[in-house]
Motif scaffolding. Sequence first.
Motif, short mmCIF file in Angstrom:
data_model
loop_
_atom_site.label_atom_id
_atom_site.label_comp_id
_atom_site.label_asym_id
_atom_site.label_seq_id
_atom_site.Cartn_x
_atom_site.Cartn_y
_atom_site.Cartn_z
N HIS A 1 59.00 14.86 57.18
CA HIS A 1 59.10 13.67 56.45
C HIS A 1 57.69 13.25 56.16
CE1 HIS A 1 63.17 12.30 57.90
NE2 HIS A 1 62.60 13.01 59.00
N PRO A 2 57.57 12.13 55.07
CA PRO A 2 56.32 11.77 54.65
C PRO A 2 55.84 10.76 56.03
CG PRO A 2 57.80 10.80 53.50
CD PRO A 2 58.67 11.81 54.15
N ILE A 3 54.57 10.47 55.94
CA ILE A 3 54.18 9.94 57.32
C ILE A 3 54.44 8.43 57.14
CG2 ILE A 3 52.50 11.44 57.93
CD1 ILE A 3 50.52 9.43 56.67
N HIS A 4 54.88 7.78 56.08
CA HIS A 4 55.22 6.39 56.21
C HIS A 4 56.61 6.11 56.63
CE1 HIS A 4 56.61 7.44 52.14
NE2 HIS A 4 57.69 6.78 52.43
N GLU A 5 57.35 7.29 56.93
CA GLU A 5 58.77 7.07 57.43
C GLU A 5 58.61 7.24 58.88
OE1 GLU A 5 61.64 9.77 55.88
OE2 GLU A 5 61.26 8.97 53.78
N VAL A 6 57.42 7.30 59.59
CA VAL A 6 57.53 7.23 61.00
C VAL A 6 56.45 6.42 61.44
CG1 VAL A 6 56.72 8.81 62.85
CG2 VAL A 6 57.86 10.00 60.65
N VAL A 7 55.40 5.76 60.80
CA VAL A 7 54.29 4.60 61.34
C VAL A 7 54.28 4.03 59.95
CG1 VAL A 7 53.59 6.00 63.12
CG2 VAL A 7 52.23 5.94 60.83
N ARG A 8 53.81 2.81 60.28
CA ARG A 8 53.34 1.77 59.27
C ARG A 8 51.99 2.48 58.41
NH1 ARG A 8 49.90 -2.14 59.55
NH2 ARG A 8 50.20 -2.10 61.78
N ILE A 9 51.87 2.45 57.29
CA ILE A 9 50.76 3.10 56.44
C ILE A 9 50.10 2.08 55.53
CG2 ILE A 9 49.81 5.02 54.97
CD1 ILE A 9 50.55 5.95 57.62
N ASP A 10 48.82 1.84 55.70
CA ASP A 10 48.26 0.65 55.04
C ASP A 10 48.09 0.96 53.47
OD1 ASP A 10 48.28 -1.18 57.37
OD2 ASP A 10 47.09 0.75 58.09
N TYR A 11 47.52 2.45 53.24
CA TYR A 11 46.89 2.77 52.09
C TYR A 11 47.42 4.13 51.65
CZ TYR A 11 44.10 -1.31 52.03
OH TYR A 11 43.43 -2.58 52.28
N PHE A 12 47.54 4.64 50.29
CA PHE A 12 48.06 5.87 49.95
C PHE A 12 46.83 6.49 48.99
CE2 PHE A 12 51.45 3.69 51.37
CZ PHE A 12 52.10 4.42 52.30
N ILE A 13 46.43 7.54 49.06
CA ILE A 13 45.60 8.24 48.31
C ILE A 13 46.19 9.52 47.61
CG2 ILE A 13 43.37 9.10 47.73
CD1 ILE A 13 41.90 7.93 49.91
N PRO A 14 46.84 9.53 46.26
CA PRO A 14 47.57 10.49 45.75
C PRO A 14 46.79 11.57 45.21
CG PRO A 14 47.49 8.71 44.21
CD PRO A 14 46.68 8.11 45.60
N GLY A 15 47.31 12.65 45.35
CA GLY A 15 46.47 13.87 44.62
C GLY A 15 47.01 15.18 45.48
N CYS A 16 46.82 16.24 44.80
CA CYS A 16 47.06 17.35 45.50
C CYS A 16 45.87 18.53 45.43
CB CYS A 16 48.34 18.13 45.35
SG CYS A 16 48.79 19.43 46.43
N PRO A 17 44.81 18.37 45.86
CA PRO A 17 44.10 17.14 46.74
C PRO A 17 43.88 15.99 45.79
CG PRO A 17 42.62 19.09 46.69
CD PRO A 17 43.75 19.58 45.79
N PRO A 18 43.63 14.86 46.40
CA PRO A 18 42.96 13.98 45.91
C PRO A 18 41.28 14.44 45.60
CG PRO A 18 43.51 12.97 47.68
CD PRO A 18 43.85 14.43 47.86
N SER A 19 40.68 14.24 44.44
CA SER A 19 39.22 14.81 44.10
C SER A 19 38.30 14.06 45.29
CB SER A 19 38.94 14.45 42.76
OG SER A 19 38.71 13.32 42.43
N GLY A 20 37.35 14.88 45.46
CA GLY A 20 36.00 14.40 46.28
C GLY A 20 35.86 12.92 45.71
#
Lengths: 187, 599
Positions: free
Chosen positions: A142-161
């Motif tokens: 599962h993505p983590i927001h399905e288990v606890v409340r998440i405040d922000y998301f930084i997309p990317g695989c991976p997000p750049s430095g």
Amino acid sequence: MDAMDAVAVKPKVRVATTSLAGCFGCHMSFLDIDERLLELVELVEFDRSPLTDIKHCGPCDIGLIEGGVCNSENVHVLREFRKNCKVLIAIGACAINGGLPALRNSFDIGRCLQEVYLTGLNVENGQVPNDPELPLPLDQVHPIHEVVRIDYFIPGCPPSGDAIWKFLTDLLAGRTPRLGHPLLRFD
Amino acid sequence: MDDFKHCAYLDPILTRFENRSDYLVQILREAQDCFGYLHQDAIDYLATKLNLPRARVEGAASFYSFLHLQPPGRYRVLFSDNITDRMLGNQALMERFCRNLWVEPGKPAEDGLVSVDFTSCTGMCDQGPALLVNGHVLTRMSVERVDRISELIRGKVALTDWPHEYFVVADNIRRRDVLLGGDWQAGEPIRAALARGADGVLAEMKLSNLRGRGGAGFTTAVKWESARLAPCQGERAERYIVCNADEGEPGTFKDRVLLNSYADLLFDGMTVAGFAVGATKGLVYLRGEYRYLLPKLLANLERRRIDGLLGTTVCGQVGFDFDIEIHLGAGAYVCGEETALIESLEGKRGVPRVRPPFPVTRGYLGQPTVVNNVETLCKAATIALNGGAWFAGLGTKQSTGTKLISVSGDVEVPGIYEYPFGVSVDRVLNDCGAGNAQAVQISGASGVCLAVHEFGRRIAFEDVPTAGAFMVFGAHRDMFEVARNFSHFFAHESCGFCTPCRVGTALVAKLMDKVASGSGSQYDINEIVSLQRVMQAASHCGLGQAACNPVMDTLQKFRPAYERHLRALDFEPSFDLDESLATSRQLTGRDDSGAHFGQ
């Protein structure tokens, strides 16, 4: 506390990080902020993180989570972070969508365990590992927001430095983090 | 099946449509009628014959929910799933039906006899629960009827031999005003228009201040004049009058009644529009669910041709040629949007275009095109006959004339009510016998939800605009469930072209399900609100922009209905954590504390 002291010693922001069902690629990308790490440690101090090897998280301001949730240990760690961090950030594709580990979601976990430990090629006298020390796998990743409340998301695989740097510096400066188009482009 | 067999039934269809690729949707629809679905080889054959890329053909075929690329059951049964059908118990009926026939919803039976599923509102809200069997509509379902239908299907009885009364669709006209109560001969409005001249008709239209009845309320005269002034393009230079009869907005069924009993007035209106605009061709885009009206409408058109009301020199006016053809939709709500409708008329997927250019300058086949709602065109016919001043004397200043309202839900007398614009919601509720209404959803799923304290408001563009739907919810209804039904409707009907709508509608529906399953929290409500902002601001067309309206309205006016379903105020996982370890526990034989999640 003496009011004068409070002004003089500005407390650092406490940051914790962890990788759940991820590949540590997001952490590597975090290190890609390079010499800006020195700037960062002026502003923050690290609590639980692979960088500090602290095993459990204390009260923190920011928690960065890489990876999705694939087993019971991931859930416990995630809950510990949620309990202790004021702001929890999902970083990278796996934390946000389940990512690569979630490719197993179309397979039945029971049949996977059976094939790997009992019926697979070259398995003799097999047994599904059952030591209580081992975390049990969930039936789905599962993505983590399905288990606890998440405040922000930084997309990317991976997000750049740069994206991570921009996001954190925004957050530390009190601005709503905003990644512009160049930092969200992956092609 | 080889090519030879396919050409056997496809060639006559292709010939009838002159091998024109802009008739692709119609060709696919007729091709499907032969075997109940479109074979892959048939797609190949059509692509070759029409000189289209295969992806264009399959793309169109896969877009419309009434076109199938896999064989459905020989009897394809679709239960209408508007909230009004639900309130009449369609879900229990469907379960019973599936039990009777041993089928699962969404999966054809193994012997290929029957497939069962839900479909969006079929426009039978005043006589539901409704269902479609192989495209034919059946109304007023009951336990008894559903059981009988199961037997008929098991006995493989042909649809034509089913009891006639199952297929009866009543008009249910409850209140007539100047439109429904009028008494006109077919062709009278056309003769009146010819006497006034094209400029005269336009002047009367301006005077009438008629505004579009499809919901948006654009001034019809402005539309007509723009199309009249716009230059035609290229070879097939002509203007078009398109009648939008894709009445897909849940809870709306007024056009169905007009098409059934006032078709002459509609065709008169289209011809008048053609005369005023300088168009030679009219197209009716009839929603697939109203296919049962097609034979009657075609017969009507044929009669009008014989009577000289269509064809060359209409009503003896030399130089005025006008004819009308009917295109059938194939189950896509988004095609009610005028540019998506035009795309569909051109044989493509119903994806809305970027405007401008507007259809009045570049519409069907790139030509100036007027797209008007059925009711608008009927009203235009009465204006041609009685004049603009007569029309402007009815209703309110900015909303002249009357409005047909489709009343359904918790009322004693559902059906069609015609009122002058400006009528109060209270008055309508009173007339239709809504005893203890707690809410009214006006103008369908993308409209507005009014609570009791707003029942004094008036139906008019100045206050509560409407396309015609008026769904009443009694005090015993859960308004959260109403909004959840609509959220699934939009997720199903999103055309998939733009991400905010395609993903947003699905996420909202998922969050509403999470709340419904008892795992919701305040956090999920906040998520819906922030998704709404994105969808409203960033969606390509009105569908995505309006998709959250019912949720936002009910959240504002019926918040406790949501809070009742919430498990906690902070956050709850979207799935049962402990249950997700069950398989692993079983395989490892563990039951220690580490094999469970404490709270």
